[in-house]
Design a protein around this motif. Structure first.
Motif, PDB file in Angstrom:
ATOM      1  N   THR A 518      35.501  44.319  38.272  1.00 44.15           N
ATOM      2  CA  THR A 518      34.818  45.474  37.654  1.00 44.15           C
ATOM      3  C   THR A 518      35.101  45.595  36.160  1.00 44.15           C
ATOM      4  OG1 THR A 518      36.664  46.904  38.295  1.00 44.15           O
ATOM      5  CG2 THR A 518      34.797  46.740  39.819  1.00 44.15           C
ATOM      6  N   SER A 519      36.253  45.078  35.723  1.00 46.62           N
ATOM      7  CA  SER A 519      36.554  45.111  34.285  1.00 46.62           C
ATOM      8  C   SER A 519      37.667  44.121  33.985  1.00 46.62           C
ATOM      9  CB  SER A 519      36.963  46.523  33.830  1.00 46.62           C
ATOM     10  OG  SER A 519      38.217  46.871  34.375  1.00 46.62           O
ATOM     11  N   VAL A 520      37.744  43.716  32.708  1.00 47.61           N
ATOM     12  CA  VAL A 520      38.802  42.813  32.252  1.00 47.61           C
ATOM     13  C   VAL A 520      39.262  43.322  30.898  1.00 47.61           C
ATOM     14  CG1 VAL A 520      39.461  40.430  31.749  1.00 47.61           C
ATOM     15  CG2 VAL A 520      37.626  40.888  33.383  1.00 47.61           C
ATOM     16  N   ARG A 521      40.568  43.464  30.746  1.00 47.19           N
ATOM     17  CA  ARG A 521      41.115  43.845  29.439  1.00 47.19           C
ATOM     18  C   ARG A 521      42.154  42.824  29.025  1.00 47.19           C
ATOM     19  NH1 ARG A 521      41.807  48.726  28.811  1.00 47.19           N
ATOM     20  NH2 ARG A 521      40.732  49.462  30.654  1.00 47.19           N
ATOM     21  N   LYS A 522      42.442  42.803  27.745  1.00 46.45           N
ATOM     22  CA  LYS A 522      43.329  41.773  27.205  1.00 46.45           C
ATOM     23  C   LYS A 522      44.524  42.420  26.539  1.00 46.45           C
ATOM     24  CE  LYS A 522      41.738  39.409  23.694  1.00 46.45           C
ATOM     25  NZ  LYS A 522      40.999  38.429  22.875  1.00 46.45           N
ATOM     26  N   GLN A 523      45.699  41.897  26.842  1.00 48.63           N
ATOM     27  CA  GLN A 523      46.918  42.364  26.195  1.00 48.63           C
ATOM     28  C   GLN A 523      47.756  41.151  25.823  1.00 48.63           C
ATOM     29  OE1 GLN A 523      49.054  45.304  28.425  1.00 48.63           O
ATOM     30  NE2 GLN A 523      50.740  45.403  26.973  1.00 48.63           N
ATOM     31  N   LYS A 524      48.014  40.988  24.544  1.00 49.78           N
ATOM     32  CA  LYS A 524      48.764  39.846  24.019  1.00 49.78           C
ATOM     33  C   LYS A 524      48.176  38.527  24.535  1.00 49.78           C
ATOM     34  CE  LYS A 524      53.380  38.491  22.685  1.00 49.78           C
ATOM     35  NZ  LYS A 524      54.827  38.702  22.772  1.00 49.78           N
ATOM     36  N   ASP A 525      46.814  38.415  24.457  1.00 53.27           N
ATOM     37  CA  ASP A 525      46.091  37.209  24.878  1.00 53.27           C
ATOM     38  C   ASP A 525      46.225  36.913  26.368  1.00 53.27           C
ATOM     39  OD1 ASP A 525      44.925  36.608  22.432  1.00 53.27           O
ATOM     40  OD2 ASP A 525      46.710  35.567  21.730  1.00 53.27           O
ATOM     41  N   ILE A 526      46.642  37.911  27.142  1.00 52.43           N
ATOM     42  CA  ILE A 526      46.674  37.797  28.607  1.00 52.43           C
ATOM     43  C   ILE A 526      45.504  38.608  29.156  1.00 52.43           C
ATOM     44  CG2 ILE A 526      47.974  38.322  30.694  1.00 52.43           C
ATOM     45  CD1 ILE A 526      50.524  38.014  28.942  1.00 52.43           C
ATOM     46  N   PHE A 527      44.644  37.965  29.955  1.00 53.08           N
ATOM     47  CA  PHE A 527      43.453  38.609  30.496  1.00 53.08           C
ATOM     48  C   PHE A 527      43.802  39.255  31.845  1.00 53.08           C
ATOM     49  CE2 PHE A 527      41.846  36.074  27.217  1.00 53.08           C
ATOM     50  CZ  PHE A 527      40.497  36.332  26.986  1.00 53.08           C
ATOM     51  N   ILE A 528      43.642  40.568  31.913  1.00 55.28           N
ATOM     52  CA  ILE A 528      44.033  41.342  33.088  1.00 55.28           C
ATOM     53  C   ILE A 528      42.769  41.810  33.803  1.00 55.28           C
ATOM     54  CG2 ILE A 528      45.336  43.339  33.902  1.00 55.28           C
ATOM     55  CD1 ILE A 528      46.808  43.147  31.088  1.00 55.28           C
ATOM     56  N   HIS A 529      42.541  41.298  35.016  1.00 54.86           N
ATOM     57  CA  HIS A 529      41.323  41.558  35.774  1.00 54.86           C
ATOM     58  C   HIS A 529      41.539  42.726  36.741  1.00 54.86           C
ATOM     59  CE1 HIS A 529      41.343  37.376  34.501  1.00 54.86           C
ATOM     60  NE2 HIS A 529      40.031  37.305  34.673  1.00 54.86           N
ATOM     61  N   THR A 530      40.628  43.684  36.722  1.00 50.87           N
ATOM     62  CA  THR A 530      40.621  44.761  37.719  1.00 50.87           C
ATOM     63  C   THR A 530      39.595  44.384  38.780  1.00 50.87           C
ATOM     64  OG1 THR A 530      41.225  46.411  36.072  1.00 50.87           O
ATOM     65  CG2 THR A 530      40.257  47.216  38.120  1.00 50.87           C
ATOM     66  N   VAL A 531      40.050  44.284  40.044  1.00 49.17           N
ATOM     67  CA  VAL A 531      39.200  43.755  41.107  1.00 49.17           C
ATOM     68  C   VAL A 531      39.149  44.734  42.286  1.00 49.17           C
ATOM     69  CG1 VAL A 531      38.777  41.783  42.629  1.00 49.17           C
ATOM     70  CG2 VAL A 531      39.948  41.430  40.439  1.00 49.17           C
ATOM     71  N   LYS A 532      37.935  44.967  42.778  1.00 47.70           N
ATOM     72  CA  LYS A 532      37.730  45.756  43.996  1.00 47.70           C
ATOM     73  C   LYS A 532      37.473  44.767  45.127  1.00 47.70           C
ATOM     74  CE  LYS A 532      36.890  49.622  46.324  1.00 47.70           C
ATOM     75  NZ  LYS A 532      37.910  50.668  46.542  1.00 47.70           N
ATOM     76  N   MET A 533      38.435  44.655  46.036  1.00 44.63           N
ATOM     77  CA  MET A 533      38.335  43.664  47.110  1.00 44.63           C
ATOM     78  C   MET A 533      37.500  44.210  48.272  1.00 44.63           C
ATOM     79  SD  MET A 533      39.847  41.028  45.976  1.00 44.63           S
ATOM     80  CE  MET A 533      39.763  40.063  47.503  1.00 44.63           C
ATOM     81  N   ALA A 534      36.491  43.401  48.691  1.00 45.85           N
ATOM     82  CA  ALA A 534      35.686  43.747  49.873  1.00 45.85           C
ATOM     83  C   ALA A 534      36.249  43.080  51.116  1.00 45.85           C
ATOM     84  CB  ALA A 534      34.236  43.325  49.657  1.00 45.85           C
ATOM     85  N   GLU A 535      36.936  41.937  50.887  1.00 48.44           N
ATOM     86  CA  GLU A 535      37.459  41.180  52.028  1.00 48.44           C
ATOM     87  C   GLU A 535      38.647  40.332  51.571  1.00 48.44           C
ATOM     88  OE1 GLU A 535      35.937  37.646  55.079  1.00 48.44           O
ATOM     89  OE2 GLU A 535      34.520  38.590  53.679  1.00 48.44           O
ATOM     90  N   GLY A 536      39.708  40.300  52.363  1.00 46.99           N
ATOM     91  CA  GLY A 536      40.814  39.379  52.145  1.00 46.99           C
ATOM     92  C   GLY A 536      41.831  39.808  51.105  1.00 46.99           C
ATOM     93  N   GLY A 537      41.911  41.090  50.801  1.00 47.21           N
ATOM     94  CA  GLY A 537      42.889  41.550  49.818  1.00 47.21           C
ATOM     95  C   GLY A 537      44.310  41.197  50.209  1.00 47.21           C
ATOM     96  N   ASN A 538      44.603  41.217  51.493  1.00 49.55           N
ATOM     97  CA  ASN A 538      45.964  40.930  51.955  1.00 49.55           C
ATOM     98  C   ASN A 538      46.326  39.441  51.841  1.00 49.55           C
ATOM     99  OD1 ASN A 538      44.114  40.227  53.926  1.00 49.55           O
ATOM    100  ND2 ASN A 538      45.480  40.701  55.643  1.00 49.55           N
ATOM    101  N   LYS A 539      45.319  38.595  51.540  1.00 53.06           N
ATOM    102  CA  LYS A 539      45.584  37.162  51.408  1.00 53.06           C
ATOM    103  C   LYS A 539      45.857  36.756  49.956  1.00 53.06           C
ATOM    104  CE  LYS A 539      42.908  35.857  55.470  1.00 53.06           C
ATOM    105  NZ  LYS A 539      41.848  34.977  56.017  1.00 53.06           N
ATOM    106  N   LEU A 540      45.700  37.688  49.019  1.00 56.29           N
ATOM    107  CA  LEU A 540      45.936  37.375  47.607  1.00 56.29           C
ATOM    108  C   LEU A 540      47.418  37.142  47.373  1.00 56.29           C
ATOM    109  CD1 LEU A 540      43.631  40.044  45.911  1.00 56.29           C
ATOM    110  CD2 LEU A 540      43.129  37.613  46.241  1.00 56.29           C
ATOM    111  N   LYS A 541      47.742  36.021  46.719  1.00 58.77           N
ATOM    112  CA  LYS A 541      49.153  35.729  46.421  1.00 58.77           C
ATOM    113  C   LYS A 541      49.228  34.760  45.246  1.00 58.77           C
ATOM    114  CE  LYS A 541      49.278  32.054  49.895  1.00 58.77           C
ATOM    115  NZ  LYS A 541      49.952  31.543  51.112  1.00 58.77           N
ATOM    116  N   LYS A 542      50.407  34.692  44.626  1.00 60.36           N
ATOM    117  CA  LYS A 542      50.625  33.781  43.507  1.00 60.36           C
ATOM    118  C   LYS A 542      50.360  32.347  43.957  1.00 60.36           C
ATOM    119  CE  LYS A 542      54.172  36.476  41.099  1.00 60.36           C
ATOM    120  NZ  LYS A 542      55.583  36.466  40.640  1.00 60.36           N
ATOM    121  N   GLY A 543      49.732  31.583  43.069  1.00 64.85           N
ATOM    122  CA  GLY A 543      49.480  30.175  43.344  1.00 64.85           C
ATOM    123  C   GLY A 543      48.171  29.913  44.048  1.00 64.85           C
ATOM    124  N   LEU A 544      47.538  30.952  44.617  1.00 67.84           N
ATOM    125  CA  LEU A 544      46.272  30.777  45.319  1.00 67.84           C
ATOM    126  C   LEU A 544      45.163  30.481  44.308  1.00 67.84           C
ATOM    127  CD1 LEU A 544      44.726  30.976  48.049  1.00 67.84           C
ATOM    128  CD2 LEU A 544      44.341  33.392  47.506  1.00 67.84           C
TER     129      LEU A 544
END
Length: 874
Positions: A518-544
Motif C-alpha cells: 500500500t505504501s513504501v517510504r525510505k529511511q537512510k536509503d532503506i526502502f520500508i514496505h507497508t503490506v496488507k496481507m490477504a493470504e500467508g502472513g504467518n509464512k513471512l520470515k527472513k530469507g524468504l
C-alpha cells in the motif's frame, strides 16, 4: 588616481590579477553550496572545498569579487564607520601554486602602484611566530620594522575548525592619523587606536594541518586566501573616514534622505545619520538577497531578509516618514551595482515588487506594534521598572507579528532592558503547549534498529528505474496486527515516496502468499514496505524470496505527471521570470501539484502561455536524457538544483534536450509525447510569495476536457445555441443582458408594490402611549421588501415605530424608528430581542435594524412580544 570610483577599483583589481595569470570567477550566489552556512559570509566560501582538500581545484589561481552577507554585528550597522550587512570581498586565491612571497608582493604592488595609497601610511601585522612573512615584508618589500607588528591567534590566525587546515595571517592597515586616536608614538594594536588603523587587506597563509592532539603538520600543498573589503578600500582611496560616504553607498543615503524628507548631517545629528546609514546598508543587502532567489519568511535565510527589511522600514518611520519608500531605493542600488552584477538588472522588477509587497504588509504591523511597545515602556517607567516584561515582548511577537529584535532596539533607545532568556522561555512554553495539544504519531520504520540494520545490510538495491517486477529476499519483517506488515527486502522495484513523488503500490506473491503493497517510504536509503496481507502472513520470515511487482498503470501516470513538473518549472520561469523557484511539489497518479515562488497571482493570459509552452514541449516528443554524474559534472552541464535539497556525490540528471535540465531521483517518461495533454486546473496563493498550480496530464486531462465539452453542449442546449464559433458566448451575453433588464423591471415593480402595500398597511397603524406604531407580518417576503416598507412608512407617518416580520421558512425581521423616538427605543436593541423568540440574532443602527431566526412560524409570537416591549419603553 585617488579619484577612483568603487566600480573602477573593483575592475582594476580583477584586471591586475588576471595579469598575474589568475582566472576570473564571477561572484557566487549568496545562497552557499554549503549546508553549514546560511549565507555566503566571505570571499573564500565558494572555494572552501578546495582549501579543505575535499575537491581538486579546477585552476590553480583565481580572482573574484564576491558578494557577502553578515548579520552577526547587526546592531553595529550604521553606528560605526565600517560595519555592514552586505559587503563585497575582493579576493585572489592560490590552490597549491604560489605562496607568501608572491601574495605579499602583489598585494603591495596593487595597493601602492595601482591604488596609489601612500606607503608611509601602511602598517603590517604578522602572526607572532611567522618569521618568514616578516622577513618578506621587511627585506623584500622594504616596510620598516617600526611599522611591522606581531599579533596573536585572535588577530592573525585562520583555521577551518578545531582540527584541519589552518595557518597564519598577515594584514595590511592604513594609518588615518592622530586625529582618530592615540598620539605620535602610537602603533598598530595599541589600545584606543581601533578607529585610526584600518585593516584593508588580509593575507591568509594556509600551510598547516592541525591534528587531534593540537600539533601542526605542514600541508603538502599550501594555499593563499586573500580578502579585501571593497567598501574599506574605496574609503581609503577616496579619502573618506567612513565607508558610508564613499560612492558605493552615499548616493543611496542621498536618495533615502530625499524619500524620507531628511538629510545626512555628516555627524551633526547622529540619530538622522544612523537611520539613513541603516536604510542604505540594508537596501543593498535586501536587493541582492531577493535577486539571488531568497524570499522573506519566518525561518532561515528568509528570516534574515525579513528582519533587515523590517529594520530598514522602521528607521524610515524614525525619520518621520509614514509612506512606503524602501522599494523606491532598489533602482538606485541597481544603478550603482548593475555593472558588476548584471543579474540585478535582469531581476529588477521582481526585486521591486517583492520589497513593495513585504513593506506594505509590515507597515500596519509596525505602526500598531510601535504604539503598543511605547505604551508598555511608558507604563513600565511609570512603575519605576527598568525591564520590560517578557510576556509583553512575546505578545508583541506572537499576536501582532512584531519582531523581537525591533522591540529590543526600541527598548534600548528608551533606556529599558529585556531579558532574552525570559522571552525564549515564553517561546518554549508556547511550543510545549503546541506539542501537548496534538498526538504524536511515530511513523512506521522510524525506530532505533534502522541504524543497526544499515550497518549490517547497507542500502536497499532499488531496481525500479529499469524493471517493474523482480524477485527479492526478505531481510526484515514485522507483524503490525490485523494483517498489516512492515517488510524490508534486499532489493525492490517500488519507488519510495520522496522528492514530492508518490509511492508505488503493487503486490508481493509467493507460494500460498499474497499481499498488497500500500505504501513504501525510505529511511537512510532503506526502502520500508507497508503490506496488507490477504493470504500467508504467518509464512513471512527472513530469507524468504518473493515476487514483487508494482502497479504499472499507476507508475505510468505518475511518470507522466513527474516529467510534466519539470517542463512546468521551466515554462513558469520563461513566462513569469527567472526568480521563480520550486517551493514544493506533489506528483500523484491523477494529478500534479507544483508550488513556486512568485509575488502575485498569474493572469489568465500567463497561465494560457504556460500551458502552451508545456504542450509544445510534449508535442515535440523528444526522448529524455537521464544520466548519473558527479555533482561537479552536473553543475558544469548547467543542471538546475533545488535550494535546500540534499544531494550525494553522485546525482541523477534529467534532461529534456533543448529545454530543461534538473537534478532528480524520480521516475520519468522516455519521450515527452508520452505525457499526453497537459491542463492547468487552478493557480492559487498558499503563502506570502508562494503560489500553487494544480494540473493534469494524459487520460485524466482527456476526461476533464471531455467533461468541459459536455458542459458546453449542455449549456448550448439550454440556451438554444451552437456550441462553437462564438455563438454560445454571444447568446450567453444576450441572455445576461436580458436578465439584467428584467431584474431592473422586477425591482421597479417591487418598489411600486411595496408602496401599495405600505399604503394599505397604514389602515392598521395603532397608537401605544400616543406613539404611532405599525406592526405587520408577511409570508415569503424578501428582506429588501421589508426595508422599503419601513422607509415608506416612516416618510408617510413622520414620527413612528415600524416592526415587520416575514416567514420565509426562516424568520426575517426589520425595525425602523424615527429619530425623535430613538431616545426611548433603539431599532437594534428591539430587533435583537424579538429575534431571540425565533431562535435568531441580529442588530443594527438605532434608526434601522434587521435580524433573522431559524423558526419562521415564530414570527407572529415575536411581533406580539414586540408590542409588549414597546408598551414598556413608550
Amino acid at each position: 588616481m585617488n579619484n577612483l570610483t568603487g566600480n573602477e577599483i573593483r575592475r582594476k583589481f580583477i584586471e591586475f590579477f588576471e595579469g598575474k595569470q589568475h582566472k576570473h570567477y564571477e561572484s557566487a550566489s549568496l545562497i552557499p553550496d554549503d549546508p553549514t552556512l546560511l549565507l555566503t559570509v566571505a570571499g573564500m566560501v565558494p572555494f572552501k572545498p578546495y582549501f579543505l582538500g575535499q575537491k581538486e581545484a579546477p585552476t590553480p589561481r583565481v580572482v573574484t569579487h564576491q558578494k557577502c552577507i553578515r548579520t552577526n554585528d547587526l546592531e553595529n550597522v550604521g553606528r560605526t564607520a565600517r560595519h555592514h550587512t552586505f559587503f563585497e570581498m575582493l579576493g585572489n586565491f592560490s590552490f597549491g601554486d604560489y605562496f607568501k612571497e608572491e601574495a605579499i608582493a602583489w598585494s603591495w604592488e596593487f595597493i601602492t602602484e595601482v591604488l596609489k595609497l601612500d606607503p608611509e601610511k601602511l602598517w603590517i601585522s604578522v602572526f607572532t611566530t611567522d618569521d618568514e612573512a616578516e622577513e618578506i615584508w621587511n627585506k623584500k618589500i622594504g616596510v620598516p620594522m617600526e611599522r611591522l607588528v606581531r599579533l596573536g591567534e585572535d588577530d592573525n590566525w585562520w583555521s577551518a575548525g578545531p582540527v584541519g587546515s589552518c595557518g597564519p595571517c598577515s594584514e595590511i592597515h592604513v594609518d588615518l592619523g592622530v586625529e582618530y586616536g592615540g598620539d605620535e608614538n602610537s602603533k598598530l594594536g595599541d589600545e584606543g587606536t581601533d578607529d585610526r588603523f584600518i585593516e584593508i587587506w588580509n593575507l591568509v597563509f594556509t600551510e598547516y594541518n592541525r591534528m587531534e592532539d593540537g600539533s601542526l603538520e605542514p600541508l603538502p600543498k599550501k594555499n593563499i586566501d586573500t580578502g579585501a573589503g571593497l567598501e574599506r578600500v574605496a574609503a581609503m582611496v577616496q579619502k573618506k573616514a567612513n565607508n558610508f560616504e564613499t560612492d558605493l553607498i552615499f548616493p543611496i543615503i542621498e536618495k533615502a534622505g530625499e524619500l524620507t524628507n531628511s538629510e545626512y548631517t555628516f555627524g551633526k545629528d547622529d540619530k538622522i545619520d544612523f537611520s539613513l546609514k541603516v536604510i542604505a546598508d540594508h537596501i543593498r543587502a535586501i536587493t541582492f538577497m531577493i535577486s539571488d532567489g531568497i524570499l522573506p519568511s519566518n525561518e532561515g535565510r528568509g528570516y534574515v531578509l525579513r528582519r533587515i527589511l523590517r529594520r530598514a522600514v522602521r528607521h524610515g518611520r524614525l525619520l518621520g516618514n509614514k509612506e512606503n519608500f524602501l522599494y523606491k531605493l532598489v533602482d538606485t542600488v541597481i544603478e550603482l551595482m548593475g555593472e558588476a552584477y548584471p543579474e540585478l538588472v535582469k531581476n529588477k522588477d521582481h526585486v521591486v515588487k517583492m520589497v513593495r509587497i513585504e513593506e506594505e504588509k509590515f507597515s500596519a504591523t509596525l505602526d500598531q506594534g510601535m504604539i503598543i511597545a511605547l505604551d508598555e515602556i511608558k507604563k513600565a517607567k511609570s512603575e519605576n521598572k527598568t525591564e520590560l516584561d517578557a510576556g509583553v515582548v512575546f505578545k508583541l511577537y506572537d499576536t501582532f507579528g512584531f519582531p523581537y529584535e525591533l522591540t529590543e532596539e526600541i527598548c534600548e533607545e528608551e533606556g529599558v532592558t529585556i531579558s532574552h532568556d525570559d522571552y525564549l522561555a515564553k517561546m518554549e512554553e508556547q511550543r510545549e503547549r503546541a506539542r501537548s495539544s496534538r498526538e504524536v504519531v511515530k511513523e512506521a520504520g522510524q525506530d532505533s534498529f534502522i541504524e543497526e540494520f544499515f550497518d549490517k545490510h547497507g542500502k536497499t538495491d532499488f531496481v525500479g528505474y529499469e524493471v517493474f517486477e523482480t524477485k527479492a529476499k526478505i531481510l526484515h519483517v514485522k507483524d503490525n496486527n490485523e494483517g498489516n506488515y512492515t517488510i524490508i527486502f534486499d532489493k525492490t522495484p517500488f519507488y519510495a515516496e520522496s522528492g514530492g513523488q508518490s509511492t508505488d503500490t503493487g503486490k508481493i506473491i509467493g507460494e500460498e502468499i499474497f499481499g498488497a503493497v500500500t505504501s513504501v517510504r525510505k529511511q537512510k536509503d532503506i526502502f520500508i514496505h507497508t503490506v496488507k496481507m490477504a493470504e500467508g502472513g504467518n509464512k513471512l520470515k527472513k530469507g524468504l524470496e518473493l515476487e514483487l511487482s508494482i502497479n504499472k498503470h499507476r507508475r505510468v501516470e505518475i511518470k507522466r505527471n513527474h516529467t510534466a513538473t519539470h517542463i512546468l518549472h521551466k515554462a513558469l520561469k520563461e513566462v513569469l521570470g527567472d526568480h521563480v523557484q520550486q517551493a514544493g511539489s506533489l506528483v500523484s497518479q491523477d494529478r500534479l501539484r507544483f508550488d513556486f515562488t512568485h509575488y502575485e497571482a498569474a493572469t489568465r493570459d500567463q497561465i494560457k502561455e504556460v500551458e502552451k509552452i508545456v504542450n509544445e514541449q510534449i508535442f515535440r516528443n523528444v526522448p529524455l536524457s537521464i544520466e548519473e554524474l558527479t555533482m561537479d559534472e552536473a553543475k558544469e552541464k548547467g543542471a538546475t538544483m533545488l535550494f535546500g535539497d540534499k544531494y550525494g556525490s553522485k546525482v541523477r540528471v534529467v534532461e529534456i534536450p533543448g529545454f530543461s535540465m534538473e537534478l532528480c531521483g524520480g521516475t520519468h517518461v522516455e519521450r515527452t509525447g508520452e505525457i499526453g495533454l497537459f491542463n492547468i486546473l487552478t493557480e492559487t496563493g498558499i503563502a506570502a510569495g508562494v503560489r500553487r498550480i494544480e494540473a493534469t496530464t494524459g487520460f485524466t486531462s482527456y476526461k476533464i476536457v471531455n467533461e468541459m465539452e459536455d458542459g458546453i453542449f449542455e449549456l448550448a442546449k439550454i440556451l438554444k445555441s451552437e456550441p462553437y464559433h462564438g455563438n454560445l458566448i454571444a447568446k450567453a451575453n444576450k441572455v445576461v443582458e436580458d436578465l439584467k433588464a428584467a431584474n431592473k423591471e422586477v425591482e421597479a415593480l417591487k418598489s411600486k408594490l411595496a408602496g401599495y402595500e405600505a399604503h394599505s398597511l397604514f389602515d392598521n397603524v395603532e397608537e401605544i402611549n400616543g406613539v404611532k406604531v405599525l406592526v405587520s407580518a408577511f409570508k415569503d417576503k424578501e428582506a429588501g421588501g421589508l426595508r422599503e416598507i419601513v422607509d415608506k412608512a416612516k416618510d408617510k407617518l413622520g414620527s413612528c415605530v415600524v416592526i415587520l416580520g416575514t416567514d420565509n421558512g426562516k424568520a426575517v425581521f426589520a425595525v425602523g424608528v424615527t429619530k425623535d423616538l430613538m431616545g426611548k427605543v433603539k431599532a437594534g436593541d428591539l430587533v435583537r430581542e424579538i429575534a431571540k423568540i425565533a431562535d435568531g440574532n441580529g442588530g443594527g443602527r438605532p434608526d434601522f435594524a434587521q435580524a433573522g431566526g431559524k423558526n419562521g412560524n415564530k414570527v407572529p409570537e415575536a411581533l406580539k412580544v414586540a408590542r409588549t416591549i414597546l408598551g414598556e419603553k413608550l
